[in-house]
Design an enzyme around this catalytic site. Sequence first.
Site, PDB file in Angstrom:
ATOM      1  N   SER A  47       4.755  -3.044  -1.876  1.00  0.00           N
ATOM      2  CA  SER A  47       4.885  -2.643  -0.453  1.00  0.00           C
ATOM      3  C   SER A  47       3.611  -3.071   0.609  1.00  0.00           C
ATOM      4  CB  SER A  47       4.825  -1.294  -0.154  1.00  0.00           C
ATOM      5  OG  SER A  47       4.765  -0.434   0.901  1.00  0.00           O
TER       6      SER A  47
ATOM      7  N   TYR B  56       1.470   7.348  -1.768  1.00  0.00           N
ATOM      8  CA  TYR B  56       2.539   6.363  -1.930  1.00  0.00           C
ATOM      9  C   TYR B  56       1.888   4.992  -1.814  1.00  0.00           C
ATOM     10  CZ  TYR B  56       6.124   2.792  -0.500  1.00  0.00           C
ATOM     11  OH  TYR B  56       7.060   1.742  -0.194  1.00  0.00           O
TER      12      TYR B  56
END
Length: 252
Positions: free
Chosen positions: A142, A155
């Site tokens: 990501s 995350y």
Amino acid sequence: MSNENQVAVVTGAGSGIGRATSIKFAENGYKVVLVDFNEVTGQETLKLVQNKGGEGIFIKADVSKEEDVQNYINQAIDNYDRIDVFFNNAGIIQKFAPFTTVDTKEYERIMDINVKGIFLGMKYVIQVMEKQGKGSIINTASSAGIRPEHSIAVYSASKHAVIGMTKGAAIEYANKGIRINAVCPGGIVTPLFKSVGETMEETGYVPEEMSRVRMGRHGEPEEVAEAVLFLASDKSSFMAGSIVTVDGSLTV
């Protein structure tokens, strides 16, 4: 080289980037093994693949469970005898929240799916690819794995781990015909992405800082799928351990 007899396994195939990439693989001649925890959306993707004239199977799996991972690998081999490409894509997002309010169970859930799921997938696919002497693995990290976002530290940490694992494994297997790379999507319009806005409305918590969308728009899952297709193919034959951003300059 024709993709006609090549096999691609895609986790998180039921929606978003996983679905778009599965369809893209099918359009380019790959047989696709679709893996998702959600049977309904996974079967929907299979129908979309078949509507494009593609061939594939769906396997329900929790990527954080070792026996489920072994099962989807075994089923791929039982059905197609090989795995040429592995798009190790399944992942979940964290709700925006102050660091100290993150529940330990939430931390474990994110790490289980985003890190352990990637680890287990690679562990068992690499064994198959070593016997073949060839293969391409693309992990989904990501933009948050490169530049952390405000209020989703866990995350961000999970995606940093994916990048570390990608680079570390790439070094080990680069001389064995197995190329391991990662894509870092950012600001892509997927169900996961849409849920972030919904959660902020529900909780009323908005981070102090939000990323700037410099292109003036968000990305489409198909735009990430094109990058994955490139990394899967021989066109990227000298790429191993590469971290490819598809984020409209979010991390710059």
